[in-house]
Design a protein around this motif. Structure first.
Motif, PDB file in Angstrom:
ATOM      1  N   CYS A 151     -39.708  10.121  24.953  1.00 56.17           N
ATOM      2  CA  CYS A 151     -39.696  10.389  23.510  1.00 56.17           C
ATOM      3  C   CYS A 151     -40.038  11.852  23.232  1.00 56.17           C
ATOM      4  N   ASP A 152     -41.038  12.375  23.935  1.00 61.68           N
ATOM      5  CA  ASP A 152     -41.420  13.788  23.771  1.00 61.68           C
ATOM      6  C   ASP A 152     -40.239  14.701  24.050  1.00 61.68           C
ATOM      7  N   LYS A 153     -39.563  14.431  25.143  1.00 60.34           N
ATOM      8  CA  LYS A 153     -38.463  15.289  25.587  1.00 60.34           C
ATOM      9  C   LYS A 153     -37.263  15.189  24.657  1.00 60.34           C
ATOM     10  N   ALA A 154     -37.112  14.045  23.986  1.00 56.00           N
ATOM     11  CA  ALA A 154     -35.939  13.821  23.132  1.00 56.00           C
ATOM     12  C   ALA A 154     -36.181  14.215  21.676  1.00 56.00           C
ATOM     13  N   GLY A 155     -37.413  14.583  21.310  1.00 58.02           N
ATOM     14  CA  GLY A 155     -37.707  14.825  19.902  1.00 58.02           C
ATOM     15  C   GLY A 155     -37.607  13.541  19.092  1.00 58.02           C
ATOM     16  N   TYR A 156     -38.033  12.440  19.699  1.00 51.78           N
ATOM     17  CA  TYR A 156     -37.912  11.100  19.118  1.00 51.78           C
ATOM     18  C   TYR A 156     -39.306  10.661  18.682  1.00 51.78           C
ATOM     19  N   MET A 157     -39.517  10.542  17.385  1.00 49.22           N
ATOM     20  CA  MET A 157     -40.844  10.268  16.840  1.00 49.22           C
ATOM     21  C   MET A 157     -41.289   8.841  17.135  1.00 49.22           C
ATOM     22  N   ALA A 158     -42.608   8.625  17.133  1.00 53.10           N
ATOM     23  CA  ALA A 158     -43.146   7.299  17.449  1.00 53.10           C
ATOM     24  C   ALA A 158     -44.452   7.063  16.701  1.00 53.10           C
ATOM     25  N   TRP A 159     -44.705   5.806  16.408  1.00 55.48           N
ATOM     26  CA  TRP A 159     -46.031   5.376  15.977  1.00 55.48           C
ATOM     27  C   TRP A 159     -46.760   4.854  17.209  1.00 55.48           C
ATOM     28  N   GLY A 160     -47.979   5.332  17.421  1.00 54.27           N
ATOM     29  CA  GLY A 160     -48.805   4.858  18.529  1.00 54.27           C
ATOM     30  C   GLY A 160     -49.618   3.660  18.076  1.00 54.27           C
ATOM     31  N   GLU A 161     -49.315   2.497  18.621  1.00 50.44           N
ATOM     32  CA  GLU A 161     -49.913   1.242  18.164  1.00 50.44           C
ATOM     33  C   GLU A 161     -50.711   0.603  19.292  1.00 50.44           C
ATOM     34  N   TYR A 162     -51.686  -0.212  18.910  1.00 54.06           N
ATOM     35  CA  TYR A 162     -52.442  -0.968  19.915  1.00 54.06           C
ATOM     36  C   TYR A 162     -52.154  -2.460  19.746  1.00 54.06           C
ATOM     37  N   PRO A 163     -52.145  -3.228  20.846  1.00 56.89           N
ATOM     38  CA  PRO A 163     -51.849  -4.665  20.775  1.00 56.89           C
ATOM     39  C   PRO A 163     -53.042  -5.447  20.222  1.00 56.89           C
ATOM     40  N   SER A 164     -53.259  -5.329  18.929  1.00 57.51           N
ATOM     41  CA  SER A 164     -54.474  -5.862  18.315  1.00 57.51           C
ATOM     42  C   SER A 164     -54.436  -7.361  18.062  1.00 57.51           C
TER      43      SER A 164
ATOM     44  N   THR B 222     -48.093   9.232  14.176  1.00 59.61           N
ATOM     45  CA  THR B 222     -48.993   8.407  13.372  1.00 59.61           C
ATOM     46  C   THR B 222     -49.694   7.413  14.295  1.00 59.61           C
ATOM     47  N   TRP B 223     -50.995   7.215  14.057  1.00 61.77           N
ATOM     48  CA  TRP B 223     -51.717   6.168  14.767  1.00 61.77           C
ATOM     49  C   TRP B 223     -51.689   4.885  13.944  1.00 61.77           C
ATOM     50  N   CYS B 224     -51.533   3.761  14.653  1.00 59.63           N
ATOM     51  CA  CYS B 224     -51.471   2.443  14.006  1.00 59.63           C
ATOM     52  C   CYS B 224     -52.318   1.473  14.832  1.00 59.63           C
ATOM     53  N   PRO B 225     -53.631   1.461  14.632  1.00 60.30           N
ATOM     54  CA  PRO B 225     -54.500   0.654  15.499  1.00 60.30           C
ATOM     55  C   PRO B 225     -54.384  -0.850  15.299  1.00 60.30           C
TER      56      PRO B 225
ATOM     57  N   VAL C  50     -61.901  10.603  16.368  1.00 59.96           N
ATOM     58  CA  VAL C  50     -61.360  10.915  17.690  1.00 59.96           C
ATOM     59  C   VAL C  50     -60.200  11.899  17.581  1.00 59.96           C
ATOM     60  N   ASP C  51     -59.348  11.729  16.560  1.00 60.72           N
ATOM     61  CA  ASP C  51     -58.178  12.599  16.390  1.00 60.72           C
ATOM     62  C   ASP C  51     -57.982  12.910  14.910  1.00 60.72           C
ATOM     63  N   GLU C  52     -58.321  14.125  14.535  1.00 64.41           N
ATOM     64  CA  GLU C  52     -58.179  14.570  13.155  1.00 64.41           C
ATOM     65  C   GLU C  52     -56.807  15.167  12.875  1.00 64.41           C
ATOM     66  N   THR C  53     -55.931  15.228  13.886  1.00 62.12           N
ATOM     67  CA  THR C  53     -54.662  15.954  13.737  1.00 62.12           C
ATOM     68  C   THR C  53     -53.506  15.101  13.253  1.00 62.12           C
ATOM     69  N   ARG C  54     -53.642  13.775  13.275  1.00 59.12           N
ATOM     70  CA  ARG C  54     -52.530  12.891  12.926  1.00 59.12           C
ATOM     71  C   ARG C  54     -52.902  11.984  11.763  1.00 59.12           C
ATOM     72  N   PRO C  55     -51.903  11.558  10.975  1.00 61.41           N
ATOM     73  CA  PRO C  55     -52.149  10.493  10.008  1.00 61.41           C
ATOM     74  C   PRO C  55     -52.478   9.186  10.721  1.00 61.41           C
ATOM     75  N   CYS C  56     -53.212   8.315  10.030  1.00 66.57           N
ATOM     76  CA  CYS C  56     -53.535   6.998  10.565  1.00 66.57           C
ATOM     77  C   CYS C  56     -53.327   5.964   9.470  1.00 66.57           C
ATOM     78  N   VAL C  57     -52.533   4.937   9.766  1.00 67.53           N
ATOM     79  CA  VAL C  57     -52.437   3.789   8.871  1.00 67.53           C
ATOM     80  C   VAL C  57     -53.444   2.766   9.377  1.00 67.53           C
ATOM     81  N   ASP C  58     -54.348   2.338   8.505  1.00 68.84           N
ATOM     82  CA  ASP C  58     -55.421   1.458   8.971  1.00 68.84           C
ATOM     83  C   ASP C  58     -54.878   0.152   9.521  1.00 68.84           C
ATOM     84  N   VAL C  59     -53.905  -0.431   8.809  1.00 66.25           N
ATOM     85  CA  VAL C  59     -53.307  -1.698   9.214  1.00 66.25           C
ATOM     86  C   VAL C  59     -51.823  -1.658   8.861  1.00 66.25           C
ATOM     87  N   SER C  60     -50.974  -1.978   9.811  1.00 64.23           N
ATOM     88  CA  SER C  60     -49.559  -2.109   9.487  1.00 64.23           C
ATOM     89  C   SER C  60     -49.327  -3.486   8.884  1.00 64.23           C
TER      90      SER C  60
END
Length: 573
Positions: free
Chosen positions: A324-337, A370-373, A403-413
Motif C-alpha cells: 500500500c505504501d509503495k502504491a500510494g494506496y490509502m488505508a485505515w489501520g484497524e484492530y480486530p476488536s 486514520t486509526w480505527c481501534p 501514542v500518535d498525534e499525527t493521524r486522525p482517529c475514529v473512536d468507533v467505526s
C-alpha cells in the motif's frame, strides 16, 4: 538487488535476518505429534494439518543452528503474530511469553543458545472466547454469519537476527511537509554514536549524526521534496547506523488530516473511495500462499477505481502495508476488536496493551491515514441488548492520540460513538430510500441520525461541522447460483441462505449487481457532507458472498462490468 518483501517487517530490515519458517513438529493437547508448515495456522489446508475444531492448547517444535557469525553478538528471536498466549522455550529454557493474537514480539535468547544445533519450542493457549480481541474468528465450532475459520497459534513469520550488544531498538518518523523535513525519534539500547541517512532513488537527500543515550530526537532537512500522494507512493529510504548495527527503513512525506468536513492529504481535499479487505486467503486463512497475493489484491482494488482500503477486523501483515505504501494506496489501520465485552472495563488494560503494540508497529507506514481501534461496539453478538460502557471508547481514543498525534482517529467505526472522536462514522446496509433520508438530513439539517450510532445512556451526539465517513455500505450478494431459498436475517438487512449471504436481494447476474452498485454509490457521491465511503467488500470470505471477486480471487464480473464499477467510482474525482 534487495527484495523488501523478503523481510517479515519491511520497515525494519537487517542483513542478519534469518527466517525460521517451514516444517515444524506440532501437537494438539491430547493428540499425536505431526508435521506443520509454519507460518500457516493448523486450521488451514496449507499448514498440512487442516484441523477445524477448537484447539485450546497446542505445541510447536523446530530445530535451528547458530554459527560463528553470532559470536560476541546478541541473538534475537522474533514472532510476527501468534494467537493468543505464547510461551517460548529454547533448548528447554523458558525465554519469555506474550499475550495477544495479532501483534509482534521478540526475545533475546543469547544466553540460551549454543554453537551448532538448537531447539525452539512454543506452547500456545487460545484466548478467552468470551472476552478477547479475535476479530471475525468464529466462536462456534463452524463458521457462520460474518464469523469465519479460527486462527490458532503461529500465523506470521518467525525469524532470527544477530545484532551488536548495543543496537537500534525502535524509531518513529514524523514527516513535516511544511518544512520539507522529517523529525526522527530514535531509541537504542545503551549509548553511542548514530548516523541516519535519507535517500531518494539512491541519492542522499538528508543526513544527521550525533551521540545518543537510549533516546534522542532530531530533524533532518530534505534537499528533495517528493510528496507521498494518492496513487503515487514516493518513499524515502532510510539507513540507520549505530555502534555496528544497521537497520534499513523508509517513510513517506505526507500530512493526513481533516479540514472542516473534508479529508485532506498534503492539504489537498480527497474523497475517500475505499473497499473493505478482511484479509482471508484461500487455503491459508489469515496467511496467503505467496506474499505476491498482497500486491494482487491492491491492484484489484485500484483497477476498480478505489483509492484506498479498510483493513477490517484484523491487524494486517506489514508486507501488505508496504505494498500500500509503495502504491500510494490509502488505508485505515484497524484492530480486530470484536470479541471484547465492551459493557465493562475488565479487558480495557489488555486491549490497550495490544493496541499500543499495533500502533507502534505500523506508525511509520504512510498509507495508514486514520486509526480505527474499535468496530461496532453496540452490543454482544449473542446479547444485542447488552450496552457498552462509553468510557471504553473514550479511553481508547485518548490513548491512541497520546501514542500518535499525527493521524486522525475514529473512536468507533459504525457506533456507538463515545464523547471524543476526530470524525463521525456510520454503517448502513439498509434500503436506498432509508440511506437517502440519512444523507439528506445530514446535508440539509446538519444532523446525523442512523440506527445504532449513539448510546442511549450517553449524551454523545454528532455536532454539526464534524467530518463524516460512511465506512460500510453495499454488501450486495452476488453468486452464480443460490442452492436454497432465503432462511432469514442474520443482521440488519443481511439475508442468509445455505449457499451464502449478503445484504438485501441476492443477485445472480453481474449486470444487475452493477446496476444496484451504481444506485448506492451515486447516492453516496451526491452527499455534500461525506468525506468518503467504504464498500463491502473486495472479495468473498467463506460464506459471505458479497465481494467483487470470489474467495479464490477468480472473477465474478466480466471485464466490461468491472470497467463500469471503475467509472462509477471515479465520477466524484
Amino acid at each position: 538487488m534487495e527484495n523488501i518483501l523478503d523481510y517479515p517487517n519491511p520497515l525494519k530490515r537487517r542483513a542478519s535476518t534469518r527466517l525460521l519458517c517451514g516444517e515444524y513438529s506440532f501437537r494438539r493437547d491430547g493428540g499425536e505429534w505431526e508435521k506443520i508448515n509454519v507460518p500457516y495456522c493448523p486450521e488451514s489446508e496449507l499448514s498440512g494439518v487442516g484441523y477445524k475444531d477448537f484447539i485450546p492448547l497446542c505445541y510447536y517444535r523446530c530445530g535451528f543452528t547458530i554459527d560463528e557469525s553470532a559470536e560476541n553478538k546478541r541473538t534475537i528471536l522474533h514472532f510476527g503474530a501468534v494467537n493468543y498466549y505464547a510461551e517460548a522455550y529454547v533448548n528447554g529454557n523458558y525465554v519469555g511469553s506474550h499475550k495477544g493474537g495479532y501483534t509482534p514480539f521478540e526475545f533475546d535468547i543469547t544466553d540460551y543458545v549454543k554453537r551448532g544445533e538448537n531447539e525452539l519450542s512454543v506452547r500456545v493457549r487460545t484466548g478467552d472466547l468470551s472476552n478477547s480481541a479475535r476479530g471475525k474468528q468464529s466462536y462456534k465450532k463452524q463458521s457462520f454469519g460474518c464469523f469465519y475459520t479460527r486462527v490458532t497459534g503461529i500465523w506470521q513469520p518467525v525469524w532470527l537476527e544477530t545484532v551488536p550488544e548495543n543496537r537500534v531498538r525502535d524509531f518513529y518518523f514524523r514527516p513535516d511537509v511544511k518544512n520539507s523535513s522529517v523529525n526522527v525519534e530514535l531509541l537504542t539500547t545503551g549509548k553511542g554514536r548514530y548516523r541516519v541517512r535519507v535517500l531518494f532513488d539512491g541519492r542522499e537527500v538528508g543526513c544527521a549524526s550525533g551521540e545518543i543515550a537510549y533516546r534522542t530526537t532530531f530533524e533532518i532537512k530534505l534537499s528533495e521534496v517528493r510528496l507521498w500522494r494518492e496513487g503515487e507512493g514516493n518513499l524515502y529510504d532510510v539507513v540507520i547506523e549505530y555502534e555496528g548495527d544497521e537497520v534499513r527503513s523508509y517513510f513517506g512525506l505526507r500530512e493526513t488530516r481533516y479540514d472542516g468536513m473534508e479529508y485532506t492529504l498534503n492539504g489537498k481535499p480527497i474523497f475517500q473511495r475505499f473497499v473493505m479487505d478482511q484479509g482471508y486467503y484461500t487455503g491459508g486463512v489469515y496467511t496467503p500462499r505467496s506474499v505476491m497475493e498482497f500486491a494482487a489484491d491492491v491492484e484489484r482494488g485500484k483497477a476498480l477505481g478505489f483509492n484506498g482500503v479498510r483493513l477490517h477486523q484484523k491487524l494486517s501483515d506489514p508486507r501488505l502495508l508496504y505494498v500500500c505504501d509503495k502504491a500510494g494506496y490509502m488505508a485505515w489501520g484497524e484492530y480486530p476488536s470484536w470479541g471484547i465485552d465492551y459493557s465493562s472495563l475488565d479487558h480495557l488494560g489488555q486491549f490497550l496493551a495490544e493496541w499500543e503494540e499495533a500502533v507502534r508497529r505500523d506508525f511509520n507506514h504512510p498509507s495508514i491515514i486514520t486509526w480505527c481501534p474499535l468496530n461496532e461496539v453496540w452490543g454482544a453478538w449473542e446479547e444485542p441488548d447488552k450496552l457498552g460502557d462509553g468510557r471504553f471508547a473514550a479511553t481508547v481514543y485518548d490513548f491512541t492520540k497520546r501514542v500518535d498525534e499525527t493521524r486522525p482517529c475514529v473512536d468507533v467505526s459504525g457506533g456507538v460513538h463515545g464523547e471524543k472522536t476526530d470524525l463521525f462514522d456510520f454503517h448502513s446496509y439498509e434500503k436506498t430510500e432509508d440511506l437517502q433520508k440519512y444523507l439528506t438530513r445530514l446535508d440539509e439539517a446538519d444532523e446525523l441520525e442512523v440506527p445504532l450510532l449513539y448510546c442511549s445512556q450517553s449524551d454523545a451526539r454528532y455536532r454539526g461541522g464534524q467530518p463524516v465517513s460512511f465506512s460500510e455500505c453495499g454488501g450486495i450478494a452476488l453468486a452464480d447460483s443460490f442452492d436454497s431459498e432465503e432462511t432469514g436475517e442474520i443482521n440488519r438487512g443481511a439475508v442468509l441462505s445455505e449457499s451464502g449471504w449478503g445484504y438485501g436481494k441476492r443477485e445472480r447476474e453481474g449486470d444487475e449487481f452493477v446496476d444496484r452498485y451504481e444506485k448506492i454509490i451515486t447516492l453516496v457521491q451526491s452527499a455534500k457532507k461525506l468525506s468518503g465511503f467504504c464498500y463491502t467488500q473486495l472479495y468473498d470470505v467463506e460464506q459471505e458472498v458479497n465481494g467483487f471477486y470470489r474467495a479464490d480471487r477468480t472473477d465474478k464480473l466480466t471485464e466490461a462490468q468491472k470497467l463500469r464499477i471503475r467509472e462509477i467510482n471515479l465520477k466524484r474525482v
